[in-house]
Motif scaffolding. Structure first.
Motif, PDB file in Angstrom:
ATOM      1  N   ARG A 127      -4.945  -7.758  -6.206  1.00  0.00           N
ATOM      2  CA  ARG A 127      -4.090  -7.670  -7.394  1.00  0.00           C
ATOM      3  C   ARG A 127      -4.771  -8.300  -8.600  1.00  0.00           C
ATOM      4  N   ASP A 128      -5.425  -9.434  -8.380  1.00  0.00           N
ATOM      5  CA  ASP A 128      -6.135 -10.114  -9.456  1.00  0.00           C
ATOM      6  C   ASP A 128      -7.270  -9.232  -9.987  1.00  0.00           C
ATOM      7  N   ASN A 129      -8.042  -8.634  -9.087  1.00  0.00           N
ATOM      8  CA  ASN A 129      -9.165  -7.794  -9.527  1.00  0.00           C
ATOM      9  C   ASN A 129      -8.696  -6.524 -10.221  1.00  0.00           C
ATOM     10  N   LEU A 130      -7.680  -5.880  -9.683  1.00  0.00           N
ATOM     11  CA  LEU A 130      -7.182  -4.643 -10.284  1.00  0.00           C
ATOM     12  C   LEU A 130      -6.604  -4.902 -11.675  1.00  0.00           C
ATOM     13  N   THR A 131      -5.978  -6.052 -11.849  1.00  0.00           N
ATOM     14  CA  THR A 131      -5.465  -6.418 -13.174  1.00  0.00           C
ATOM     15  C   THR A 131      -6.609  -6.647 -14.141  1.00  0.00           C
ATOM     16  N   ARG A 132      -7.641  -7.360 -13.691  1.00  0.00           N
ATOM     17  CA  ARG A 132      -8.817  -7.595 -14.541  1.00  0.00           C
ATOM     18  C   ARG A 132      -9.445  -6.279 -14.995  1.00  0.00           C
ATOM     19  N   LEU A 133      -9.470  -5.297 -14.076  1.00  0.00           N
ATOM     20  CA  LEU A 133     -10.142  -4.029 -14.350  1.00  0.00           C
ATOM     21  C   LEU A 133      -9.252  -3.022 -15.073  1.00  0.00           C
ATOM     22  N   GLY A 134      -8.003  -3.378 -15.293  1.00  0.00           N
ATOM     23  CA  GLY A 134      -7.112  -2.516 -16.043  1.00  0.00           C
ATOM     24  C   GLY A 134      -6.623  -1.296 -15.296  1.00  0.00           C
ATOM     25  N   CYS A 135      -6.626  -1.342 -13.958  1.00  0.00           N
ATOM     26  CA  CYS A 135      -6.161  -0.177 -13.189  1.00  0.00           C
ATOM     27  C   CYS A 135      -5.037  -0.535 -12.223  1.00  0.00           C
ATOM     28  N   ALA A 136      -4.383  -1.684 -12.431  1.00  0.00           N
ATOM     29  CA  ALA A 136      -3.309  -2.088 -11.539  1.00  0.00           C
ATOM     30  C   ALA A 136      -2.142  -1.103 -11.582  1.00  0.00           C
ATOM     31  N   HIS A 137      -1.956  -0.412 -12.702  1.00  0.00           N
ATOM     32  CA  HIS A 137      -0.838   0.525 -12.818  1.00  0.00           C
ATOM     33  C   HIS A 137      -1.041   1.782 -11.978  1.00  0.00           C
ATOM     34  N   ARG A 138      -2.269   2.010 -11.501  1.00  0.00           N
ATOM     35  CA  ARG A 138      -2.540   3.203 -10.696  1.00  0.00           C
ATOM     36  C   ARG A 138      -2.718   2.873  -9.219  1.00  0.00           C
ATOM     37  N   VAL A 139      -2.623   1.608  -8.867  1.00  0.00           N
ATOM     38  CA  VAL A 139      -2.824   1.190  -7.476  1.00  0.00           C
ATOM     39  C   VAL A 139      -1.608   0.413  -6.994  1.00  0.00           C
ATOM     40  N   GLU A 140      -1.006   0.881  -5.916  1.00  0.00           N
ATOM     41  CA  GLU A 140       0.113   0.185  -5.280  1.00  0.00           C
ATOM     42  C   GLU A 140      -0.415  -0.600  -4.087  1.00  0.00           C
ATOM     43  N   LEU A 141      -0.115  -1.885  -4.035  1.00  0.00           N
ATOM     44  CA  LEU A 141      -0.575  -2.747  -2.953  1.00  0.00           C
ATOM     45  C   LEU A 141       0.558  -2.988  -1.964  1.00  0.00           C
ATOM     46  N   LEU A 142       0.246  -2.829  -0.673  1.00  0.00           N
ATOM     47  CA  LEU A 142       1.246  -3.001   0.370  1.00  0.00           C
ATOM     48  C   LEU A 142       0.697  -3.866   1.494  1.00  0.00           C
ATOM     49  N   ASN A 143       1.539  -4.751   2.017  1.00  0.00           N
ATOM     50  CA  ASN A 143       1.190  -5.481   3.234  1.00  0.00           C
ATOM     51  C   ASN A 143       1.556  -4.582   4.410  1.00  0.00           C
ATOM     52  N   ALA A 144       0.558  -4.022   5.067  1.00  0.00           N
ATOM     53  CA  ALA A 144       0.803  -3.075   6.150  1.00  0.00           C
ATOM     54  C   ALA A 144      -0.346  -3.126   7.141  1.00  0.00           C
ATOM     55  N   ASP A 145      -0.035  -2.836   8.395  1.00  0.00           N
ATOM     56  CA  ASP A 145      -1.042  -2.708   9.438  1.00  0.00           C
ATOM     57  C   ASP A 145      -1.569  -1.273   9.388  1.00  0.00           C
ATOM     58  N   LEU A 146      -2.708  -1.107   8.769  1.00  0.00           N
ATOM     59  CA  LEU A 146      -3.354   0.191   8.576  1.00  0.00           C
ATOM     60  C   LEU A 146      -2.607   1.054   7.563  1.00  0.00           C
ATOM     61  N   PHE A 147      -1.851   2.067   8.005  1.00  0.00           N
ATOM     62  CA  PHE A 147      -1.378   3.111   7.100  1.00  0.00           C
ATOM     63  C   PHE A 147      -0.036   2.785   6.441  1.00  0.00           C
ATOM     64  N   PRO A 148       0.131   3.211   5.181  1.00  0.00           N
ATOM     65  CA  PRO A 148       1.468   3.216   4.589  1.00  0.00           C
ATOM     66  C   PRO A 148       2.207   4.466   5.051  1.00  0.00           C
ATOM     67  N   GLN A 149       3.445   4.602   4.675  1.00  0.00           N
ATOM     68  CA  GLN A 149       4.192   5.808   5.003  1.00  0.00           C
ATOM     69  C   GLN A 149       3.691   6.977   4.144  1.00  0.00           C
ATOM     70  N   GLY A 150       3.847   8.180   4.663  1.00  0.00           N
ATOM     71  CA  GLY A 150       3.506   9.361   3.900  1.00  0.00           C
ATOM     72  C   GLY A 150       2.118   9.881   4.195  1.00  0.00           C
ATOM     73  N   GLN A 151       1.671  10.811   3.353  1.00  0.00           N
ATOM     74  CA  GLN A 151       0.375  11.460   3.525  1.00  0.00           C
ATOM     75  C   GLN A 151      -0.415  11.405   2.217  1.00  0.00           C
ATOM     76  N   ALA A 152      -1.716  11.574   2.346  1.00  0.00           N
ATOM     77  CA  ALA A 152      -2.597  11.568   1.176  1.00  0.00           C
ATOM     78  C   ALA A 152      -3.714  12.571   1.387  1.00  0.00           C
ATOM     79  N   SER A 153      -4.291  13.020   0.293  1.00  0.00           N
ATOM     80  CA  SER A 153      -5.405  13.972   0.375  1.00  0.00           C
ATOM     81  C   SER A 153      -6.727  13.264   0.669  1.00  0.00           C
ATOM     82  N   LEU A 154      -6.765  11.972   0.451  1.00  0.00           N
ATOM     83  CA  LEU A 154      -7.965  11.186   0.758  1.00  0.00           C
ATOM     84  C   LEU A 154      -7.535   9.850   1.333  1.00  0.00           C
ATOM     85  N   ILE A 155      -8.104   9.498   2.483  1.00  0.00           N
ATOM     86  CA  ILE A 155      -7.826   8.198   3.105  1.00  0.00           C
ATOM     87  C   ILE A 155      -9.162   7.534   3.418  1.00  0.00           C
ATOM     88  N   VAL A 156      -9.374   6.363   2.844  1.00  0.00           N
ATOM     89  CA  VAL A 156     -10.649   5.656   2.948  1.00  0.00           C
ATOM     90  C   VAL A 156     -10.465   4.394   3.777  1.00  0.00           C
TER      91      VAL A 156
END
Length: 376
Positions: free
Chosen positions: A237-266
């Motif tokens: 969160r600290d780094n994303l805020t510094r870089l000005g992209c926190a509004h495009r990244v959602e951070l979650l405490n999760a074991d591996l995957f969040p709910q839902g699907q994505a076109s890219l998973i890294v």
């Protein structure tokens, strides 16, 4: 601090105690002897080898010199050469045993801390900020090893200075206990791999947030980044805020995957299937490849149609005999995945070209790969 164990010792005829701190989760040493500037390195080393911890009451800078002298004795080559390991796997286990022994012996030189992380020693530096970042508040006195303190101080300096990431054109600031992105080759692979069509990406095990930030910089509209470690999430969160992209990244405490699907998973899981000796090593060692197996097993169900999973993995474990390429391919097959392509990079860190490193034979062959995976 009430959940911390107590360490006990005798001093000036009195039984004393304080809270015990160990980031490695080690129990307090059962035998403690008070030491000061009159103690020589040979005696300190012998006592530490025998399992007696030394609680320092002398000059702080002298304690640092004593620790260096003890380290020279630990690292001294034996007069009688040991038999050469029969293979890379045995060399790795011997190396880990030597590292554990070194950490145990050097961890026996202890320092007393007052409340507020103050060191009541002559010529002691102000370490309050470094300790606060790692430990949190200190409302009462405690004892910790000098070796651990030096690690905290080093991490504090890295956090202030940051690590230059050319692919971002900026610095990432790692917090204590969060894996620092010093291995730049894996970041370069993510920076150059062709992006699949889609606007949502998952970053599994985000750590410092470096890959989430890179995906956002590359134009991914929404990134969901997960981690189980609160330190990592705070750091990201600290780094994303510094870089000005926190509004495009959602951070979650999760074991591996969040709910839902994505076109890219890294995912950049720990590269070595071995047991970490401390929580700090959990970013490097993954017992029985738990994270790797979990990522691959759940990937297909979380990929949207036409999506890709990017697995970033070194083959160092293969050269150490800890995992085979056939075993990795079998994990792909069992998860219903196919390989669309692979991007490779050779490591640039100093150990890769150091012939004196005990694991040089394996390091010299190492390749880091970005595996592009899809549902079969």
């Amino acid at each position: 601090m009430s959940e911390l164990p107590l360490i006990h010792w005798n001093e000036e005829g009195d039984a004393r105690h304080a809270r015990w701190r160990s980031e490695a989760g080690l129990p307090p040493p059962p035998k403690v002897q008070v030491a000061d500037d009159t103690m020589n390195a040979d005696l300190a080393y012998r006592l530490a080898c025998e399992g007696t911890a030394l609680l320092w009451r002398g000059d702080y800078q002298n304690a640092r010199q004593l620790l260096q002298a003890m380290a020279r004795r630990v690292d001294r080559k034996p007069k009688k050469p040991r038999p050469r390991p029969s293979d890379a796997k045995e060399a790795f286990h011997q190396h880990r045993q030597a590292q554990a022994r070194r950490a145990r012996i050097l961890g026996m030189l202890l320092l007393p801390f007052d409340a507020g992380h103050h060191l009541p020693l002559r010529r002691a530096p102000d370490v309050a900020d470094a300790c606060e970042e790692a430990y949190g508040p200190a409302p009462e006195p405690y004892v910790a090893s000098l070796r651990e303190l030096l690690g905290l101080i080093g991490a504090h300096e890295w956090r202030k200075k940051g690590v230059e990431i050319p692919a971002l054109g900026a610095r990432i600031h790692p917090h204590y206990g969060v894996f620092s992105p010093v291995r730049g080759e894996y970041i370069d692979l993510v920076a150059t791999a062709p992006l699949p069509a889609g606007v949502v990406a998952f970053d599994i095990g985000t750590g410092t947030g470096v890959l989430a930030a890179l995906l956002a910089k590359r134009g991914v509209q929404r990134v969901v980044a997960t981690d189980q470690d609160d330190r990592a999430l705070h750091c990201a969160r600290d780094n994303l805020t510094r870089l000005g992209c926190a509004h495009r990244v959602e951070l979650l405490n999760a074991d591996l995957f969040p709910q839902g699907q994505a076109s890219l998973i890294v995912c950049n899981p720990p590269w070595l299937p071995a047991r970490p000796s401390s929580p700090v090593e959990a970013a490097v060692y993954d017992p029985d490849s738990r994270m790797l197996r979990g990522f691959l097993a759940g990937l297909a169900s979380h990929l949207s149609a036409g999506g890709e999973g990017w697995l970033i993995l070194s083959d160092f474990a293969e050269h150490l005999g800890l995992r085979t390429r056939a075993e990795l391919n079998a994990l792909f097959d069992a998860a219903g995945l196919k390989v669309l392509g692979r991007l490779d990079a050779r490591p640039r860190h100093p150990k890769a070209s150091d012939p004196d490193d005990p694991l040089h034979a394996a390091r010299s062959k190492e390749v880091t790969s970005l595996w592009r995976l899809a549902v079969r």
